[in-house]
Enzyme design. Structure first.
Site, PDB file in Angstrom:
ATOM      1  CE  LYS A 125      -4.451   1.077   0.330  1.00 35.83           C
ATOM      2  NZ  LYS A 125      -5.682   0.329   0.019  1.00 35.83           N
ATOM      3  CG  ASP A 165      -7.251   3.440  -0.702  1.00 43.13           C
ATOM      4  OD1 ASP A 165      -7.803   2.333  -0.569  1.00 43.13           O
ATOM      5  OD2 ASP A 165      -7.237   4.273   0.224  1.00 43.13           O
TER       6      ASP A 165
HETATM    7  N1  LIG Z   1     -11.329   1.859  -4.567  1.00 37.74           N
HETATM    8  C1  LIG Z   1     -11.138   0.588  -4.323  1.00 37.74           C
HETATM    9  O1  LIG Z   1     -11.035  -0.231  -5.238  1.00 37.74           O
HETATM   10  C2  LIG Z   1     -11.093   0.083  -2.931  1.00 37.74           C
HETATM   11  C3  LIG Z   1     -11.294   0.911  -1.847  1.00 37.74           C
HETATM   12  N2  LIG Z   1     -11.349   0.382  -0.594  1.00 37.74           N
HETATM   13  C4  LIG Z   1     -11.604   1.229   0.571  1.00 37.74           C
HETATM   14  O2  LIG Z   1     -12.894   1.815   0.448  1.00 37.74           O
HETATM   15  C5  LIG Z   1     -12.919   3.080   1.114  1.00 37.74           C
HETATM   16  C6  LIG Z   1     -13.402   4.144   0.153  1.00 37.74           C
HETATM   17  O3  LIG Z   1     -12.511   4.214  -0.953  1.00 37.74           O
HETATM   18  P1  LIG Z   1     -12.916   4.828  -2.359  1.00 37.74           P
HETATM   19  O4  LIG Z   1     -14.385   4.776  -2.534  1.00 37.74           O
HETATM   20  O5  LIG Z   1     -12.044   4.205  -3.366  1.00 37.74           O
HETATM   21  O6  LIG Z   1     -12.425   6.320  -2.163  1.00 37.74           O
HETATM   22  P2  LIG Z   1     -12.988   7.639  -2.823  1.00 37.74           P
HETATM   23  O7  LIG Z   1     -11.933   8.651  -2.675  1.00 37.74           O
HETATM   24  O8  LIG Z   1     -13.559   7.368  -4.168  1.00 37.74           O
HETATM   25  O9  LIG Z   1     -14.206   7.982  -1.864  1.00 37.74           O
HETATM   26  C7  LIG Z   1     -14.090   8.139  -0.498  1.00 37.74           C
HETATM   27  C8  LIG Z   1     -15.389   8.739  -0.018  1.00 37.74           C
HETATM   28  O10 LIG Z   1     -15.446   8.713   1.383  1.00 37.74           O
HETATM   29  C9  LIG Z   1     -15.811  10.008   1.837  1.00 37.74           C
HETATM   30  N3  LIG Z   1     -15.278  10.182   3.169  1.00 37.74           N
HETATM   31  C10 LIG Z   1     -14.001  10.349   3.575  1.00 37.74           C
HETATM   32  N4  LIG Z   1     -13.950  10.438   4.902  1.00 37.74           N
HETATM   33  C11 LIG Z   1     -15.220  10.299   5.336  1.00 37.74           C
HETATM   34  C12 LIG Z   1     -15.835  10.290   6.590  1.00 37.74           C
HETATM   35  N5  LIG Z   1     -15.113  10.440   7.694  1.00 37.74           N
HETATM   36  N6  LIG Z   1     -17.173  10.082   6.651  1.00 37.74           N
HETATM   37  C13 LIG Z   1     -17.903   9.947   5.546  1.00 37.74           C
HETATM   38  N7  LIG Z   1     -17.383   9.968   4.323  1.00 37.74           N
HETATM   39  C14 LIG Z   1     -16.065  10.143   4.222  1.00 37.74           C
HETATM   40  C15 LIG Z   1     -15.261  10.952   0.815  1.00 37.74           C
HETATM   41  O11 LIG Z   1     -15.932  12.190   0.848  1.00 37.74           O
HETATM   42  C16 LIG Z   1     -15.565  10.174  -0.458  1.00 37.74           C
HETATM   43  O12 LIG Z   1     -16.897  10.352  -0.864  1.00 37.74           O
HETATM   44  C17 LIG Z   1     -11.513   3.276   1.671  1.00 37.74           C
HETATM   45  O13 LIG Z   1     -11.474   2.756   2.982  1.00 37.74           O
HETATM   46  C18 LIG Z   1     -10.660   2.402   0.757  1.00 37.74           C
HETATM   47  O14 LIG Z   1      -9.459   2.004   1.383  1.00 37.74           O
HETATM   48  C19 LIG Z   1     -11.239  -0.959  -0.373  1.00 37.74           C
HETATM   49  C20 LIG Z   1     -11.027  -1.817  -1.398  1.00 37.74           C
HETATM   50  C21 LIG Z   1     -10.837  -1.354  -2.752  1.00 37.74           C
HETATM   51  O1  LIG Z   2      -6.727  -2.759  -6.791  1.00 33.50           O
HETATM   52  C1  LIG Z   2      -5.777  -2.630  -6.046  1.00 33.50           C
HETATM   53  O2  LIG Z   2      -4.646  -3.018  -6.302  1.00 33.50           O
HETATM   54  C2  LIG Z   2      -5.914  -1.909  -4.737  1.00 33.50           C
HETATM   55  C3  LIG Z   2      -7.191  -2.105  -4.017  1.00 33.50           C
HETATM   56  C4  LIG Z   2      -7.029  -1.598  -2.630  1.00 33.50           C
HETATM   57  O3  LIG Z   2      -6.304  -0.657  -2.380  1.00 33.50           O
HETATM   58  C5  LIG Z   2      -7.713  -2.273  -1.550  1.00 33.50           C
HETATM   59  O4  LIG Z   2      -8.147  -3.415  -1.727  1.00 33.50           O
HETATM   60  O5  LIG Z   2      -7.810  -1.696  -0.449  1.00 33.50           O
END
Ligand SMILES: NC(=O)C1=CN([C@@H]2O[C@H](COP(=O)(O)OP(=O)(O)OC[C@H]3O[C@@H](n4cnc5c(N)ncnc54)[C@H](O)[C@@H]3O)[C@@H](O)[C@H]2O)C=CC1
Ligand SMILES: O=C(O)CCC(=O)C(=O)O
Length: 444
Positions: A125, A165
């Site tokens: 990461k 992420d």
């Molecule tokens: N994008 C991916 O493929 C993956 C993401 N994740 C996890 O999912 C979560 C979200 O990631 P993404 O959707 O990719 O990020 P993103 O940047 O697209 O969206 C994050 C969202 O969470 C909101 N946010 C941030 N802090 C907040 C809070 N305290 N309360 C409410 N909303 C809040 C932001 O305003 C935004 O809408 C993270 O924990 C990330 O590590 C896990 C697996 C894969």
């Molecule tokens: O697709 C990836 O390699 C990263 C996904 C990721 O950051 C996560 O699973 O939290």
């Protein structure tokens, strides 16, 4: 004191300034006790001491010039956690809260998650304390170029393959890819989540959210429940939240709330996702704007209030520790029967305890949100083959992977006598494969 407890104490002692990392390790290690009882040879090989220590941490400065001509300096890092079963794989996070402890917790989780996917990827990461919010496209580009001008020497398609992420989407991946290509003169699958025109995979954008719903479908259907007509609350409104909403709606659920870091919206008639996509994916706006547009929808300041909304299924999809003990108690009081973590470690240890002791079906992130990284592995396969697959092919593979993860967790729960404890099941199933690979590869 048992071997496992002893190692946990050492981790706490050595990493006192990294609370999220200690939390992630404290959630995993106790559930592995029965595996160590069954495999005393692991202790002799200091397997756990090696597992909790990243193979490599790279930290570097990222100097870039803002639109006013001022020099800005951020801190960049990449934690290459474990490569026992494949090249390091995991996202890059751009958020002002990023520090080494947060990236280590995410990297540690990633090791188990990636193992669960059944694809050959190790865990890593990275990220930076750069805040993309309020920055121009040019500023984001200059930052990404500066970040890659150091990172490129530490990664490679068979070494370490970053992705997105929080704060890293298609725009940032494009800028990072462009800089890597310029610096190395190589066109390869160095990042995943790429645009479709330059080696990206169909369905990667949707994969984490869809995968979460595929996983939760298995969890709830095993208990005779269904998404049809269920009321669902989803936090966040980013990549994961949007596509979890889309798939849940497709299965007939009514998603009534979403949030961002300022507050949450409640729409009793069900969220209109096209409006959310326009606000978040096109205009990069705030979720508040939804309530300005949709009649009958409410906006409330603050994030944790979202958990006071009565629902059947809650899906935290925003960030770590957004759902604490108090919120968990309110959800239970309001009749929630399943919680699935779309985000990484969104529930505190105490919150998880409330769900588990109340008989709520609780799916931990390392299993439930593994669809994103699994589809990244499918993107890597397509890049190696130099052949793209159709949306349906990728989606069908993703669906099958999520079913397999569910089965692995269920099997581990049965084998180790912890039925319905998906936290223990996911940790044990993810650990087993990495442990065997580490044992086979000697003391390295
Ligand atoms: N994008 C991916 O493929 C993956 C993401 N994740 C996890 O999912 C979560 C979200 O990631 P993404 O959707 O990719 O990020 P993103 O940047 O697209 O969206 C994050 C969202 O969470 C909101 N946010 C941030 N802090 C907040 C809070 N305290 N309360 C409410 N909303 C809040 C932001 O305003 C935004 O809408 C993270 O924990 C990330 O590590 C896990 C697996 C894969
Ligand atoms: O697709 C990836 O390699 C990263 C996904 C990721 O950051 C996560 O699973 O939290």
């Amino acid at each position: 004191m048992s071997y496992v407890k002893n190692v946990l104490e050492q981790v706490k002692e050595k990493n006192q300034s990294q609370p999220e990392f200690i939390q992630a390790v404290s959630e995993v290690l106790p559930t592995l006790e029965p595996v160590f009882t069954k495999h005393p040879e692991y202790e002799k090989a200091a397997l756990l001491e090696r597992l909790v220590e990243p193979e490599r941490v790279v930290m570097f400065r990222v100097p870039w010039v803002d639109d006013k001509g001022n020099v800005q300096v951020n801190r960049g890092m990449r934690v290459q956690y474990n490569s026992a079963i494949g090249p390091y794989k995991g996202g890059l996070r751009l958020h002002p809260s990023v520090n080494l402890g947060i990236i280590k917790f995410l990297g540690f989780e990633q090791v188990f998650k990636n193992s669960l996917t059944g694809t050959p990827i190790g865990g890593g990461k990275g990220g930076s304390d750069f805040d993309p919010k309020g920055k121009s496209d040019n500023e984001v580009m200059r930052f990404c170029q500066a970040f890659m001008s150091e990172l490129y020497r530490h990664i490679g398609p068979d070494t370490d393959v970053p992705a997105g992420d929080i704060g890293v989407g298609a725009r940032e991946i494009g800028y990072l890819f462009g800089m890597y290509k310029k610096l190395t003169n190589q066109y390869c699958g160095i990042l995943t989540g790429k645009g479709l025109e330059y080696g990206g995979s169909l369905a990667r954008k949707e994969a984490t959210g869809y995968g979460l719903i595929y996983f939760m479908k298995e969890v709830i259907e095993a208990k005779g429940k269904s998404f049809k007509d269920a009321t669902v609350v989803i936090s966040g409104s980013g990549n994961v939240a949007i596509y979890a909403t889309e798939k849940a709606q497709e299965y007939g659920a009514k998603v009534v709330a979403l949030s961002d870091s300022n507050g949450y919206i409640y729409d009793p008639d069900g969220i209109k996702l096209d409006i959310v996509k326009d606000i978040k994916e096109v205009r990069r706006g705030r979720i508040k704007e939804y309530a300005d547009t949709v009649k009958g929808a409410e906006y409330h300041e603050g994030c944790s209030g979202i958990w006071t909304i009565k629902c059947d299924i809650a899906l935290p999809c925003a960030t770590q520790n957004e759902l604490n003990e108090e919120s968990a108690k309110v959800l239970v009081k309001n009749g929630v029967y399943a919680v699935g973590e779309g985000a990484n470690m969104p529930t505190t240890i105490e919150g998880t305890g409330v769900f588990q002791s109340s008989g709520v079906l609780f799916a931990p992130g390392k299993a439930a949100n593994a669809g994103g990284v699994a589809t990244s592995a499918l993107e890597m396969s397509q890049n190696s083959l130099r052949l793209p697959w159709t949306f349906e092919e990728v989606d069908q593979k993703l669906h099958q992977i999520m079913i397999n993860i569910y089965k692995q967790c269920e099997q581990a729960c049965k084998e180790y006598g912890c039925e319905d404890n998906f936290v223990a099941g996911a940790n044990i199933a993810g650990f087993t494969k990495v442990a065997s690979a580490m044992m086979a590869q000697g003391i390295v």
